[in-house]
Design an enzyme around this catalytic site. Structure first.
Site, PDB file in Angstrom:
ATOM      1  CD  GLU A  29       7.925  -4.702  -1.024  1.00  0.00           C
ATOM      2  OE1 GLU A  29       8.529  -5.550  -0.322  1.00  0.00           O
ATOM      3  OE2 GLU A  29       6.796  -4.245  -0.714  1.00  0.00           O
ATOM      4  CG  ASN A  69      -3.377  -5.565   5.933  1.00  0.00           C
ATOM      5  OD1 ASN A  69      -4.416  -5.296   6.519  1.00  0.00           O
ATOM      6  ND2 ASN A  69      -2.358  -4.724   5.866  1.00  0.00           N
ATOM      7  CB  THR A  78      -0.871   0.006   1.280  1.00  0.00           C
ATOM      8  OG1 THR A  78      -1.536  -1.251   1.357  1.00  0.00           O
ATOM      9  CG2 THR A  78      -1.866   1.140   1.277  1.00  0.00           C
ATOM     10  NE  ARG A 100       3.380   2.425   3.968  1.00  0.00           N
ATOM     11  CZ  ARG A 100       3.054   1.151   4.151  1.00  0.00           C
ATOM     12  NH1 ARG A 100       2.532   0.457   3.163  1.00  0.00           N
ATOM     13  NH2 ARG A 100       3.255   0.559   5.302  1.00  0.00           N
TER      14      ARG A 100
END
Lengths: 352, 1193
Positions: free
Chosen positions: B64, B1010, B31, B114
């Site tokens: 990642e 999630n 996210t 973020r």
């Protein structure tokens, strides 16, 4: 060589044996085997409007359930470009069945809404079905609903569907009508090309261990044939639509009885599930043997030969028959143990 | 606007371009960037080609770090390659970024910027992740809006190919990534024109190839490394011009013009802001507003932050500038200033010193921080900064948007200042996640964007909870361009889609005078007024609001929509806002319905259309009385008896007023009190379970499965009932041991989510009416107050002495106090029952290392925490380190506890004479395998501490500090399958191999729940997940089997719905095992797509089908001469399809790709058969290694 051909729904069938709607019809290979075993036509399993609707609603519900609620998981499933939710799977099956066999394929439809009946009837016609059987599976649980309303619903349905498609339409009915003969006439007037007698309904059973209601459908037996031939015999000759018997056809004798009562075809489901598809060939062979032994030339010759209007004693189909059975029951019952004896007697009793 | 437009969010805008100009895309969900990967995966699955006519290869990696490695490899092999990420994900890419840049490799990484986890994780937007990559050598290009994000995705790609420098293209997470905006898309022709084919071929020529081999990536020595590092300089020097050229080419092709630094404002400004990202949009709006009113202000938007062109920067400044305020959306604690500030200072001073700055005078430069973690950045704040700049001594290193009452960094500003354009319609909607409000609003803004000439913007604020979550939608539209990258605080339309929210939130706070207020109300226009809280009545009267009601739920119900009121409320909004004529609006809404729901079948389309048709007939205007009449008001967020911190801090967050909390109110190091969910009464259940004591057999199954710990049981002396509320239920306890005691099963009415798992699992039926069980759902409101009172009384009853309970039995376990309660997990969550059970069994001695994921969110997302304490003040201590390192984190905790225990024992021996030989001997030899043993040891430690208190020696003080380590501690390493199977697998494997005594609990939902359902290696074959849209083709990784091959690891595969007894055994054995233990727990999940009320039945089906065999592998059994592997479930009896086709994740494949589904089902069924055979074979083997089956076979 006896002539087994019969006419049903405007189609000339090579014999009166029709494989009726069952899970067996969900497989093209089975349909091919049915043709090979001698089935003159196949009624496909039903397209259930309710199921399509339910699946649509379920998919809608669960694909969006929990979505747009939490910033990290705005959805939980990938977006598929299309879902095979409508009747496409069924129609595709119908097309493949048509392409795989030479015998007629009769589509079957179980709808819930007027729009649905018409919409899906058209689609079944477009997919190439030779005829359509309307599988009306309606349980009037609403205490406010009158018998007249139920009957009118059937009539309207048949009229609407007939007005929408050109292929012949058969109506598969349950037996629970107060005035079956009148119902037959009204469906005739509404345009039905055939009546299929009778639908067998799932019966709720109770699981005593888990205190649950469990819907069950046991395979039919020849015994169930009696109710059908009774009503076929009564309706034969009084209404225009062809008559078909479904439920209780297991043997060549059963087929013969159905024909003599006035049916154009005898439909088999339970027997095929029980004995396999090749049972069709066995029945056909026995049918021919019986006819040869009894010097019948054709199926046509016997159709309706024992119907209400053709038998010497029509009263046998009426209340008098009931009275006679009761009387014979009383006569054979031992006064000491009427219940047990009665049962035994009834078991021994031959069909009238 | 002459060009065509689309109304999309930033992620889609960027993914659209990135997809078209790449051929290899390596992805991993995080996210707020996940959607970019999801789009790419979806388009690839649909066969959408890129600009070269070929479908890009999209691959999901295990992390990642893995994605960056795959990108590096694909680039080295000559493919145009990209990836999408954010935050910790970007940090994991950094090592490869150095390599990729060092090798001068053309690529673009697209980053939804973020916050990086520091004192806490945050999923929201700031630029701290991007700033962490400054040194990698990547060019950093900032987009400020959805349109720019799309445009710069292309500019970056074009420039990267020419410059040979990799680009990190970033835009603010959520504010831009999730903002829905009307934009002009780029055509494939424009994209093709921007990409120089010669440069693409040059990129390919630089690739590794055995046909023209070379080596790259050597190791270098002191002799040449330095020079080689400097060899790239000319490329960095050339880069800014290349970017500007690309921007110029873009302007020629598309018509939108950009510069490395774009100036907005008066040409003779004396005060200029410098910033980058979405905040620059709000700044532009403010500067234009102030400039129109004669203020000499300006804004310099930084586009290309790296390589930083001093020359272009100073040239872009107005020569008249006297004060520069440089704003960073990041924090670098301990630095001389935040990064952009330092760069600007350096640039200006260098340019001035070199005489190359075209400035009248050296400007004063101040720096400030704003907008961390998506903190609002509004025109009012921007005005506050401009005001500060007028001061003789403006504050440097300031903060804006918060109240720093500790180090006084914050600037004051007037929150009433607004630059909203009067022609722009501003609409705010309050809804619940489940009611479809956000979906409808996204739909509405698309209709407005695409069916009218209006500019349009949509932004959506979600909850930190997954069940009963509140959503707030902010929609702007109008004839003027929209730069308002902040929430609406002056709405001229407010809709409240859920009546109960009126009591919880100040929904009319944002309404401006004369605004329209639409309320979904079960009460009609005549009745509603007296049902409103006072504050709401006051606002309606005071602001002269036009007030409308509709019984949306009734209309939705009648249309067959259930609880989804979206298509009922939507036409009301259109009609009241007047954006389109009524009939046009209805037509547009219906067209959107057909587009959205068409593929779900006619029935779904029809029910939505029915809802629209019915809606307006039920919309009524309310005649607003002149007087406030209500006798009640908004409910306080927490009760008065809550602890001080909860009242002063937590309550503010609960009431959505956390922005008002000053710095001093918040803990300095991320430490928060446990057990605060109990103060936040969500009241989200419409129905709650009600106990029937007469037929209850007191089996405890409902208590066990309750995901939210709202059903509890106690046995107690009947005498305590003397003060019981009159409706408190009690019956004789059905335990032999508790023959004279009473039993109560009590539900917490205000914490229940109404999931009904408990009712489904209840094995008892009422003999007179079999639909009734021993617990039955009843409407909550009529019994709320009474049951709340009963609940309070129940909590006051004494807890059962754990020593007399057989904790291995479900029946007894129901009496253990849960130390995990009322989490914000989804209603009916399949994970939380395991955590609750763990907390019941070991909670008072447990430290939890929790991997990032669902369990860390419902376990540790503010405002409240479900991990709680018992009456002695003991309870689970919980922490989350990262996603990828959780096993290692937990091992570290174990190492510390072990070391402290060892040191304590050493000190005990040394201090035996002081402490007392007997106590020391008892402490050292204590057996702590039972509750009683642990309790006795705690008592010994208490005595030890008391004795040490009087001893003033360094060793005694040391022993005091570590004495608690003498009591057995349980370390639980908890996470989901994304952690255990994928990103954390390397660490998990290492920790298993280490042999240390840790317990790893894998809450296996078989998907990244999630982040929204992306496939993991736990995803089963044939299931659809994001990144596996065609159904996962490979089987689920058998993590248990892999762990069992070590031989020294306790392994259990459990499913509570399959066998609750086996579940309990596994927990007890795992914890007792003096080595690593791994429990893999089947966790039903909202991402499986069915009604979670049936979660436990579905678990049972998983076991019966053999898909999820239950077993325990206990290495201790080998010592007893037994086979360590015990199968706890029977051979498969249920065809796999009977299990899987209860779930949408499987049926959606059967619906969309039936042939593929059939094929995968066949393979999956074979997987089940083969695996069962293997397990059965293993379980039948005697410990000497020969197989019984082998003898037979």
């Amino acid at each position: 060589m006896v002539d087994l051909t019969t006419r049903y729904l405007g189609l000339t069938l090579k014999n009166p044996l029709v494989a009726s709607a069952s899970p067996l019809c969900e497989d093209i290979g089975n349909i091919r085997r049915m043709e090979d075993a001698g089935a003159a036509a196949v009624v496909l399993h039903s397209l259930f409007e309710e199921q399509i609707t339910l699946e649509s609603h379920d998919l809608d519900r669960y694909l969006t359930h929990g979505a747009e609620s939490f910033a990290e998981a705005l959805t939980y499933f990938p977006d598929m470009t299309e879902y095979n939710l409508g009747p496409e799977g069924y129609l595709d099956h119908l097309r493949r069945a048509k392409a795989s066999v030479d015998i007629p394929i009769i589509g079957s439809l179980n709808g819930v809404s007027t729009g649905g009946w018409i919409r899906y009837a058209r689609k079944i016609e477009e997919a190439g079905a030779d005829a359509l059987e309307l599988n009306v599976y309606f349980i009037p649980t609403d205490a406010e609903m009158t018998g007249a309303e139920v009957e009118q619903m059937y009539v309207d349905l048949v009229r609407d569907v007939k007005a929408s498609i050109r292929i012949p339409v058969a109506v598969k009915l349950g037996h629970a009508f107060s005035a079956m003969a009148n119902m037959g006439r009204r469906l005739d007037e509404a345009g039905a090309d055939a009546l299929v007698l009778f639908n067998r309904f799932y019966q709720p059973d109770f699981d005593l261990e888990h205190l649950e209601v469990t819907p069950t459908l046991t395979l039919s037996s020849s015994y169930e044939l009696l109710l059908r031939i009774h009503w076929v015999a009564i309706l034969f000759g009084h209404i225009r639509p062809d008559l078909a018997v479904t439920g209780g056809i297991h043997t060549a004798q059963d087929v013969l009885k159905a024909m003599m009562a006035g049916a154009r075809v005898a439909m088999m489901t339970s027997a095929l599930l029980k004995h396999g598809i090749d049972h069709l060939a066995v029945v056909q062979k026995e049918l021919v043997t019986w006819m040869e032994e009894h010097e019948y030339e054709s199926i046509h010759q016997m159709q309706g030969s024992m119907s209400y209007r053709s038998v010497a004693e029509p009263a046998a189909f009426e209340r008098a028959n009931y009275m006679r059975v009761l009387r014979s029951y009383a006569l054979r019952t031992s006064p000491k143990d009427p219940r047990r004896e009665g049962n035994r007697s009834a078991m021994r009793a031959e069909p009238c | 606007m002459s060009r065509p437009t689309v109304t999309i969010d930033g992620n889609e805008a960027v993914a659209d371009v990135a997809y078209q100009v790449n051929e290899v895309i390596a992805i991993y969900p995080i996210t707020p960037s996940s959607a970019m990967g999801e789009w790419a995966d979806q388009w690839a699955a649909e066969g959408r080609p890129n600009i070269w006519g070929t479908v890009p290869r999209v691959v999901e990696m295990q992390s990642e770090g893995g994605a960056a490695g795959a990108v590096h490899g694909a680039l080295q092999a000559g493919s145009l390659t990209t990836t999408f990420t954010a935050s910790q994900g970007l940090l994991l890419m950094i090592p490869n970024m150095y390599k990729i840049a060092g090798e001068l490799t053309s690529t673009v990484f697209h980053v939804a910027a973020r916050s990086v986890a520091a004192q806490a994780l945050s999923i929201f937007g700031d630029q701290s992740d991007v700033m962490a990559t400054r040194a990698t050598g990547f060019a950093l290009l900032a987009s400020n809006s959805v349109q720019e994000a799309m445009d710069f995705a292309l500019v970056a790609q074009a420039a990267a190919l020419e410059a040979r420098i990799p680009f990190l293209h970033f835009f603010d997470g959520f504010r831009t990534s999730h903002e829905v905006m009307k934009v002009q898309p780029l055509t494939p022709e424009e994209i093709r024109a921007m990409i120089d084919e010669d440069l693409v071929r040059a990129h390919r020529r630089r690739a590794l190839s055995p046909d023209r081999p070379f080596i790259r990536g050597t190791a270098q020595n002191p002799d040449v490394y330095f020079q080689a590092r400097e060899a790239v300089n000319s490329y960095y020097l050339a880069c800014p011009t290349i970017v500007q050229n690309a921007m110029d080419k873009f302007a020629r092709l598309v018509g939108r013009s950009y510069h490395l630094f774009d100036y907005v404002g008066t040409p003779d400004a004396d005060r200029v802001l410098v910033l980058m990202g979405s905040g620059a949009e709000a700044a532009q709006e403010t500067v234009e507003y102030l400039a129109d009113r004669g203020e000499k202000v300006g804004l310099l938007k930084v586009r290309l932050y790296r390589p930083f062109s001093v020359e272009h920067f100073v040239a872009a400044l107005p020569p008249t500038v006297k004060t520069l305020a440089v704003l960073d959306r990041t924090k670098e604690p301990g630095s001389a200033g935040e990064p952009l500030y330092l760069d600007v200072v350096t640039a200006v001073i260098e340019a001035m010193a070199a005489g190359r700055a075209p400035l009248c005078a050296a400007p004063r430069i101040i720096g400030g921080r704003y907008g961390l973690s998506s903190k609002e950045f509004t025109p009012a704040m921007i005005k506050g900064i401009f005001d500060e700049m007028t001061k003789v001594q403006p504050k440097n290193h300031f903060t804006i948007g918060i109240h720093d009452d500790v180090t006084q960094t914050s600037l004051k500003y007037d929150p009433a200042f607004s630059t909203e354009h009067p022609e722009t319609i501003r609409a705010v909607f309050y809804g619940l996640g489940a009611d479809g409000t956000v979906g409808a609003n996204k739909n509405s803004i698309k209709i407005i964007g695409e069916e009218t000439d209006n500019y349009a913007q949509g932004y959506f604020v979600y909850d930190s909870k997954k069940s009963g979550s509140v959503t707030i939608s902010h929609l702007r539209f109008g004839p003027q361009p929209i730069y308002s990258t902040y929430l609406i605080d002056r709405a001229n339309f407010v809709a409240c889609h859920q009546f109960p929210l009126l009591e919880r939130l100040h929904v009319l706070k944002t309404a401006e005078p004369g605004a329209a207020f639409l309320l979904n109300s079960p009460y009609g226009p005549e009745e509603v007024w007296n049902r409103l809280p006072r504050a709401v009545q006051e606002q309606i009267i005071g602001k002269k609001l036009r007030f409308f009601v509709i019984d949306g739920h009734k209309v939705a119900r009648e249309a067959g929509m259930g609880g989804r009121i979206n298509t009922v409320m939507q036409p009301c909004f259109f009609v009241l806002s007047g954006v389109l004529p009524r009939d046009e609006a209805i037509t547009a809404i219906k067209a959107a319905i057909v587009k959205t729901y068409g593929k779900l079948g006619e029935a779904v389309v029809q029910k939505n259309i029915d809802a629209v048709d019915r809606a307006l007939d039920h919309l009524h205007e309310v005649r607003v009385p002149a007087e406030v009449t209500s006798a009640f008001d908004l409910r306080p967020p927490v009760p008065a008896e809550a602890p001080e911190f909860v009242r002063n801090v937590t309550a503010k967050m609960i009431a959505r007023q956390g922005d008002d909390l000053p710095v001093s109110a918040l803990p300095i190091d991320g430490t928060y009190p446990s057990g605060t969910t109990k103060w936040e009464k969500a009241n989200i259940a419409l129905e709650i379970p009600v106990w029937d004591p007469d037929i209850c057999i007191q089996c405890g199954k409902c208590v066990l499965v309750c995901p939210h710990s709202v059903i509890r049981a106690k046995v107690y002396e009947p005498a305590v009932l003397d003060n019981a509320p009159t409706t408190f239920k009690s019956t004789a306890a059905r335990w032999r041991e508790f023959a004279n005691l009473h039993y109560t099963l009590q539900v917490s009415p205000e914490d229940c989510t109404g999931c009904t798992l408990c009712v489904e699992v209840c094995p008892v039926k009422n003999k007179s009416e079999v639909r009734l069980k021993a617990i039955n759902m009843m409407p909550q409101p009529p019994i709320r107050d009474q049951e709340a009172q009963n609940w309070d009384f129940f909590l006051g009853l004494p807890e059962t002495d754990r020593r007399v309970l057989n904790v291995g039995q479900v029946k007894d376990a129901q009496l253990l106090e849960p130390l995990f309660e009322f989490s914000g997990a989804c209603a009916g969550c399949g994970e939380t029952p395991y955590l609750k059970l763990m907390s019941q069994l070991f909670g008072d001695r447990t430290i939890i290392a929790n991997a990032t994921g669902c369990s860390s969110i419902y376990g540790g997302n503010l405002p409240t925490t479900p991990w709680t304490v018992n009456r002695e003040g003991r309870g689970p201590a919980w922490s989350n380190s990262l996603f990828e390192d959780n096993a290692e984190f937990g091992l570290g905790i174990r190492l510390a506890l072990d070391k402290q225990g060892e040191y304590a024992r050493e000190l005990l021996t040394r201090l035996a004479s002081t402490v007392g030989d007997e106590l020391v001997r008892d402490l050292l030899n204590a057996r702590q395998s039972t509750e009683a043993g642990i309790r006795e040891q705690r008592e010994r430690v208490r005595i030890l501490k008391a004795r040490l208190e009087g001893t003033d020696s360094p060793e005694a003080r040391d022993l005091l500090a570590v004495a608690d380590a003498l009591v057995k501690k349980s370390v639980w390493i908890v996470g989901g399958d994304g952690w255990a199977y994928d990103i954390g697998y390397g660490g998990l494997d290492h920790v298993l191999a280490s042999g240390y005594n840790v317990n790893l609990l894998v809450l296996d939902t078989e998907v990244y729940s999630n982040t929204g359902g992306q496939a993991s290696k736990a995803t089963p074959r044939g299931a659809v997940a994001k990144f596996a849209a065609a159904g996962k083709g490979t089987p689920k990784k058998d993590l248990a089997m892999m762990a069992m091959t070590y031989g020294h690891v306790y392994v259990a595969r459990i499913a509570m719905g399959g066998s609750d007894t086996q579940t309990m055994k596994a927990f007890l054995e795992a914890e007792a095992y003096e080595g690593p233990s791994l429990i893999i727990a089947y966790s039903h999940c909202i991402a499986h797509g069915y009604d979670l009320a049936h979660g436990m039945e579905q678990q049972k089906a998983a076991v019966l089908s053999g898909y999820w065999p239950l077993f325990r592998y206990n290495p201790n059994l080998v010592k007893e001469g037994k086979n360590p592997l015990q199968l706890d479930s029977k051979p498969p009896t249920l065809p796999l399809e009977k299990y899987i086709y209860n779930e949408t994740r499987y049926t959606m494949l059967a619906r969309s790709k039936p042939d593929q589904a059939r094929w995968l089902l066949q393979l999956a069924q074979e997987d089940v058969r083969a695996r069962w055979k293997l397990y059965a074979h293993w379980a039948a083997m005697p410990v000497d290694g020969t197989s019984k089956e082998g003898h037979h076979g």
